[in-house]
Structures are given as C-alpha cells and as structure tokens.
Motif scaffolding. Structure first.
Motif, PDB file in Angstrom:
ATOM      1  N   ILE A 119      -0.800  -4.124  -5.028  1.00 54.09           N
ATOM      2  CA  ILE A 119      -1.563  -3.044  -4.397  1.00 54.09           C
ATOM      3  C   ILE A 119      -2.727  -3.213  -4.035  1.00 54.09           C
ATOM      4  O   ILE A 119      -3.665  -3.641  -4.770  1.00 54.09           O
ATOM      5  N   ARG A 176      -7.198   0.076   4.724  1.00 55.92           N
ATOM      6  CA  ARG A 176      -6.511  -0.699   5.586  1.00 55.92           C
ATOM      7  C   ARG A 176      -6.467   0.065   6.962  1.00 55.92           C
ATOM      8  O   ARG A 176      -6.450   1.274   6.920  1.00 55.92           O
ATOM      9  N   GLU A 191       0.807  -1.199   0.055  1.00 54.86           N
ATOM     10  CA  GLU A 191      -0.005   0.265  -0.051  1.00 54.86           C
ATOM     11  C   GLU A 191       1.117   1.286  -0.087  1.00 54.86           C
ATOM     12  O   GLU A 191       1.940   1.340   0.817  1.00 54.86           O
TER      13      GLU A 191
END
Ligand code: G1P
Length: 292
Positions: free
Chosen positions: A245, A250, A158
């Motif tokens: 990705i 998150r 990320e």
C-alpha cells in the motif's frame, strides 16, 4: 538491485481526445512539465537510470523531449538565461532512455511483453504514465524496498472508494502487515460484486522476467486486450506476489477531471504563483456563472 524500468506509452489517449489526436497524452503538461517527465524523474529518484519507453505511432515528441536541442540551448545561452538552460540540460541527461515501438495496440500486457529482450535476465520496475505520486519516498523506491525484503513480484496498491473499483485492477489476499498484502487474487476492472477488496493496482510494479512466460500464456481479457493483471494472476499459481500500500498522494491523470484537479493542486504548490493563483480561484468561485 533494480536497475531498469519500463514505461508503457503507446496508448491512443482516447480518454483525452481531441487534444491527443496529434499529440501523445504523455506530453500533456502539468503546468510546464510533461507528465512523462515526472514519471522519469520518479525512476531517477529511485536509483534507476536505464529506462525503456514503449512507444508507438505519433509519439515522436517524447523522444524529442528527452533529446538534446542545440538551437534552443544556444539561444538560452545567448540570452544568459542560466536557470532555463540548466533545466534543459537536466532533461536530456536525466536518464539513459531507450525506445521500442509497439506496432499494434493489444493492451498493457502486450506492451510489457515488448520489453522481454531488454529485461530478460533481471527484475525491473514498471511505471504507468497516467499516475504520478507526491511522496517523501518515491513509490518505485517503496516497491524496491518491498522487493528486497520479500524477493517476490511487487505491486503498488491504494484503497479506492467502491464506486471506483471498476476502473482499476483489484487485488485480494492476506495482510502480512498494515501495508503489505500477500496476494491470492488479481482481477482487472471487476464490478463491485466481483471485487475481492477495494485495493486498486496503482500503476507501479516490480516484475520478474517470469512475467514474459506468463504473458505468452495470457489470453485476451477485458476490452479484448492482453491484460497485465491477467498475466499476474497466472503467475500467482507459480510464485508469490506481494502488494504494497503506497505512502503518498496519488494523482490519477488518466481522465480529464482528475487531470484538471492535479493541475490546480500543483499550481497551488508552485511558489512563483501560488498566492496569485489562490486568490484568482477564490474570486472565480465567488463570481463565476455556473453551467446550468
Ligand atoms: C491499468 C491497469 C490496471 C490499473 C490501472 C492504474 O489500467 O490495467 O490494473 O489499476 O492501469 O492506473 P488502465 O488505466 O490503463 O485502463
């Protein structure tokens, strides 16, 4: 097909002291559900029901949480609380969970090495407990899809702001598409200067059993611990590694502030008290005396 998952849960939880002095950080609740249950649910939602939890000293309550509690169940039946009873039955039967103890804390790489007898012959997922992800497709499923496409070890990543790169494993490589990178470097908790990108390892992996051979050759790294990131960097010399990705939001629940933010956000999404809680937050923000 990925059929097994490993959840390392032996860490001391020092970032959460004092609450983790006598209770595992994995049992800290987001509202009413221990964080590790969200992680187990992600496995199940990704089609994995064989889960190995790497446990350690003081982690007994994790085992109890996924075990049957006859007394509580019969009490709920007597009270005819069908909804709660069903919830409890769901927790004890959601997956086939095994435990192994990591007796000495030598880092994430060493924790994963404890899975070598369980995952010797097949690729497996790894889910770190300090991340939960709200997504349409579970992140582990997203990685499984990449594994099926590329046939290589897959790591969830990320983008993070530059000031945060030193908190994560950071990867570098060549873009294969706008969400897939073929890696040529992995480095654990680099400085901004050393970091090859701002793509951070996001706590989810699909590993192959070759990782165990790499871990055997991995010297102690950051924090004098055996780092999974360093083992992956070694593995890279032998075989390709893909980073995907992730699609989804998150929540990094490994530190107090982010944990608090996660709790507030999850509470604002809970039907039964979202409206009251939002009103409370608004009023509180207006009226509270802030610390000077
Ligand atoms: C671990 C990994 C790191 C990864 C992070 C994600 O670090 O070593 O590569 O980016 O999890 O949460 P830890 O947070 O356990 O120090």
């Amino acid at each position: 097909m990925i059929k097994k998952a490993v959840i390392p849960a032996a860490g001391l939880g020092t970032r959460f002291l004092p609450v983790t002095k006598a209770q595992p950080k994995e049992m800290l609740p987001i509202i009413d559900t221990p964080t590790i249950q969200y992680v187990v649910q992600e496995c199940v939602d990704s089609g994995i029901e064989d889960i190995l939890i790497i446990s350690g000293k003081g982690k007994r309550s994790i085992e109890d949480h996924f075990d049957k509690n006859y007394e509580l169940e019969s009490r709920l039946q007597e009270k005819e609380d069908e909804a709660l009873y069903t919830q409890l039955r769901h927790i004890e039967s959601m997956a086939n969970i095994h435990f192994i103890r990591q007796k000495e804390l030598n880092g994430l790489g060493d924790a994963i090495y404890h899975a070598r007898f369980h995952c010797e012959h097949e690729p497996f997922a790894v889910l770190l407990g300090d991340t939960i992800v709200d997504s349409v497709i579970p992140v582990t499923q997203q990685l499984i899809d990449s594994y099926e496409q590329y046939g290589h070890t897959v790591i969830a990543v990320e983008t993070v702001p530059p000031e945060n790169v030193s908190r994560y494993g950071i990867v570098g490589g060549e873009n294969l598409s706008n969400k897939v990178v073929r890696l040529n470097q992995l480095i654990e908790k680099p400085s901004v200067k050393q970091a090859p990108s701002n793509l951070a390892i996001a706590g989810r992996y699909i590993l192959t059993p070759e990782i165990f051979r790499a871990l055997e050759k991995t010297p102690r790294g950051k924090g004098n611990e055996i780092q999974l990131t360093d083992a992956l960097q070694l593995l890279l010399k032998q075989e390709g590694i893909i980073a995907t990705i992730i699609e989804g939001k998150r929540y990094d629940i490994g530190n107090k502030l982010d944990f608090l933010k996660t709790t507030v956000e999850f509470a604002l999404k809970r039907k039964e008290f979202a409206a009251d809680f939002e009103q409370f937050l608004r009023e509180t923000i207006e009226s509270i005396d802030r610390p000077s």
